[in-house]
Design a protein around this motif. Sequence first.
Motif, PDB file in Angstrom:
ATOM      1  N   ALA A   2       0.841  -1.198   0.000  1.00 18.72           N
ATOM      2  CA  ALA A   2       0.000   0.000   0.000  1.00 18.72           C
ATOM      3  C   ALA A   2       0.879   1.253   0.000  1.00 18.72           C
ATOM      4  N   ALA A   3       0.277   2.391  -0.339  1.00 12.37           N
ATOM      5  CA  ALA A   3       1.034   3.648  -0.345  1.00 12.37           C
ATOM      6  C   ALA A   3       1.413   4.000   1.082  1.00 12.37           C
ATOM      7  N   PRO A   4       2.578   4.647   1.265  1.00 12.76           N
ATOM      8  CA  PRO A   4       2.984   5.029   2.618  1.00 12.76           C
ATOM      9  C   PRO A   4       2.036   6.075   3.191  1.00 12.76           C
ATOM     10  N   LEU A   5       1.982   6.139   4.536  1.00  9.48           N
ATOM     11  CA  LEU A   5       1.182   7.172   5.192  1.00  9.48           C
ATOM     12  C   LEU A   5       1.901   8.516   5.097  1.00  9.48           C
ATOM     13  N   LEU A   6       3.216   8.456   5.219  1.00 14.15           N
ATOM     14  CA  LEU A   6       4.004   9.690   5.108  1.00 14.15           C
ATOM     15  C   LEU A   6       5.210   9.436   4.218  1.00 14.15           C
ATOM     16  N   GLU A   7       5.402  10.324   3.261  1.00 18.26           N
ATOM     17  CA  GLU A   7       6.573  10.216   2.395  1.00 18.26           C
ATOM     18  C   GLU A   7       7.352  11.508   2.448  1.00 18.26           C
ATOM     19  N   LEU A   8       8.628  11.415   2.783  1.00 15.14           N
ATOM     20  CA  LEU A   8       9.484  12.585   2.738  1.00 15.14           C
ATOM     21  C   LEU A   8      10.379  12.449   1.517  1.00 15.14           C
ATOM     22  N   GLU A   9      10.354  13.462   0.656  1.00 13.62           N
ATOM     23  CA  GLU A   9      11.134  13.392  -0.576  1.00 13.62           C
ATOM     24  C   GLU A   9      12.173  14.497  -0.603  1.00 13.62           C
ATOM     25  N   ARG A  10      13.391  14.139  -0.355  1.00 14.05           N
ATOM     26  CA  ARG A  10      14.543  15.032  -0.502  1.00 14.05           C
ATOM     27  C   ARG A  10      14.348  16.365   0.227  1.00 14.05           C
ATOM     28  N   TRP A  30       4.991   3.668   6.845  1.00 19.64           N
ATOM     29  CA  TRP A  30       3.726   3.020   6.507  1.00 19.64           C
ATOM     30  C   TRP A  30       2.812   2.949   7.718  1.00 19.64           C
ATOM     31  N   LYS A  31       1.561   2.811   7.449  1.00 16.74           N
ATOM     32  CA  LYS A  31       0.561   2.745   8.499  1.00 16.74           C
ATOM     33  C   LYS A  31       0.867   1.624   9.488  1.00 16.74           C
ATOM     34  N   GLY A  32       0.759   1.934  10.778  1.00 23.44           N
ATOM     35  CA  GLY A  32       0.937   0.912  11.795  1.00 23.44           C
ATOM     36  C   GLY A  32       2.377   0.733  12.257  1.00 23.44           C
ATOM     37  N   LEU A 191      -0.456   1.819  22.368  1.00 20.93           N
ATOM     38  CA  LEU A 191      -1.330   2.584  21.464  1.00 20.93           C
ATOM     39  C   LEU A 191      -1.110   2.117  20.029  1.00 20.93           C
ATOM     40  N   ASN A 192       0.134   1.840  19.713  1.00 30.17           N
ATOM     41  CA  ASN A 192       0.472   1.370  18.373  1.00 30.17           C
ATOM     42  C   ASN A 192      -0.152  -0.005  18.113  1.00 30.17           C
ATOM     43  N   ARG A 193      -0.043  -0.874  19.106  1.00 30.23           N
ATOM     44  CA  ARG A 193      -0.546  -2.229  18.974  1.00 30.23           C
ATOM     45  C   ARG A 193      -2.074  -2.261  18.925  1.00 30.23           C
ATOM     46  N   ASP A 194      -2.698  -1.588  19.897  1.00 25.86           N
ATOM     47  CA  ASP A 194      -4.157  -1.706  20.051  1.00 25.86           C
ATOM     48  C   ASP A 194      -4.934  -0.813  19.104  1.00 25.86           C
ATOM     49  N   ASP A 195      -4.447   0.402  18.881  1.00 29.63           N
ATOM     50  CA  ASP A 195      -5.221   1.336  18.064  1.00 29.63           C
ATOM     51  C   ASP A 195      -4.620   1.546  16.680  1.00 29.63           C
TER      52      ASP A 195
END
Lengths: 257, 295
Positions: A2-10, A30-32, A191-195
């Motif tokens: 899937a597409a990343p949640l956040l992409e930093l480009e240069r 990526w998400k999660g 929070l990462n695991r459960d939500d």
Amino acid sequence: MAAPLLELERLSVVYEPAILAVEDVSFSIWKGEIVALLGANGAGKTSLLRAISNLLRAKRGRLSKGHIIYDGQRVERVPTHRLVETGLVQVLEGRHCFLFLTVEENLLTGALGRRSSRGDAKDDLGRVYEVFPSLKAKAKQPAGLLSGGQQQMLAIGRALMARPNLLLLDEPSMGLAPLLAAEIFETLAKLNRDDGLTILLAEQNAASALHYASRAFVLENGRLASGGPTADLLARDDILSAYLGLVSEKIVETASI
Amino acid sequence: MDWSFLIGVVISGLLAGVMYSLVAIGFVLIYKTSGVLNFAQGSMLLFAALTFVSLHEEGLPFWIAFVLTLAIMVLLGVLIEKIVLRPLINQPPITLFMATLGLSYIIEGGAQFVWGTQVHQLDLGIADVPLPLNSILISQFDIFCAGVAGAIVAVLGVVLQYTRVGLAFRAAAFDQYAALNTGLRLPRIWAITWGVAGFIALVGGLLWGARTGVQFSLSLVVLKSLPVLVVGGFDSIIGAIVGGLLVGLTETLMEVYVGPFIGGGIDQWIAYALALAFLLIKPTGLFGQRSVERV
Ligand SMILES: Nc1ncnc2c1ncn2[C@@H]1O[C@H](COP(=O)(O)OP(=O)(O)OP(=O)(O)O)[C@@H](O)[C@H]1O
Ligand SMILES: [Mg+2]
């Protein structure tokens, strides 16, 4: 994939008059995931997080190059409050609690940022108190009376009030006793695991960050020095000693706790 | 010693002080949210009074003139924030102060251009006659002013303490950077603050104008409120109130009890002497916290 949640480009960040704080940094989240951003003092961690939350202007800096893509949208010109509304929320370095406001009022400002309805704000308040029970006991006290650890919890709680999808944390363990820091990292991991909360964690405390993160990136003088799955980084003695000030046995020890 | 006379002097001193407090609150609101020492507050006050009087003299009924002027003042405040101060964001405080100083001349010049230079009488329908309370004489008009100022302060207090806008204001006033990061809309908070400052300028302008006549010296009340701010602290609303009362009280007491021995005119400088003493002893003022850092 899937597409990343956040992409930093240069990305490059410049402060006035001409201080280059971040140079040509690219990576994606990526998400999660929990991703760690490591580096020594002045490496550029805070500057990079400021760039993502569009806070540079307030610090006499700017994004001189690069793109930021959040949830499929270019966001480098999107004002901070819009980012917060869409779930991109940051916990600032140094906590920045509103010390004259009560604990509960501090939390409610997070709801204001998200423009939550009163009902939602109340639900969220209940949830944050579940995550950080020690805040509930102090709800009506000014935040200035909290200990450092509680202020860090408050800063995180305030961010949670905005119902984040991606939480940026800037050195949450700074100045905290190891046990307290561990408690905060555990909470974040939960929070990462459960939500399914996605987390970008900037830390100097490399041992802890690497313990919780699935991937990590190392900044050195504003440039990306290395990055990848934490297991790979932990296996490389050169990186551990050169950038992270760690000896591998120590890591293994900490990681196995 | 004539006690009832002393009490009368103290009360009228406090009542005079309320008027200073009112002007000072306008300052504090803006200083707290944007770190700007708004020197134009006095001109805004003059502009408001002049606009109101002129509209009223044109034959508009009191309330219509009031509401119309209020709308103009809020608009003026919002425009100042947007056109003058927003572009100067991140500039050092002295630049901002110079900007508002320049602004004060523009507003005064503008008022002069539109409404002319003659002195207007303003009658709010409250007689400025002494009201005997037992044997103490207190001006009815002073009591009215104190009531109005008190009501404004009370409403402001409630709004700040119990509403969402108030919460956002207090957060932004404490830490702009954190407020920005939390997603609070600072420009909106600034606009609201300037609007409220415009309203306070209108009320202050009417009260002062009714007392001294609406004329250009009205903008000089700004010079009276500077000592109030030094005494109370630039960033505290409570400080503005207490500072105003203290300055009013000191002025009146000194004028009555010391003035005769040194030939009068003491009210011209005593507030500044008091402010100077505070600067030496407690530079943040009675209730001041800290200097504001601007985003
Ligand atoms: N507002 C600013 N104006 C000018 N230079 C700045 C500013 N903020 C940071 N810098 C510079 O940018 C570089 C990166 O700083 P940054 O704060 O991003 O590093 P960091 O990795 O967060 O460090 P730390 O671990 O100490 O928080 C440093 O050289 C710093 O001096
Ligand atoms: Mg940092």
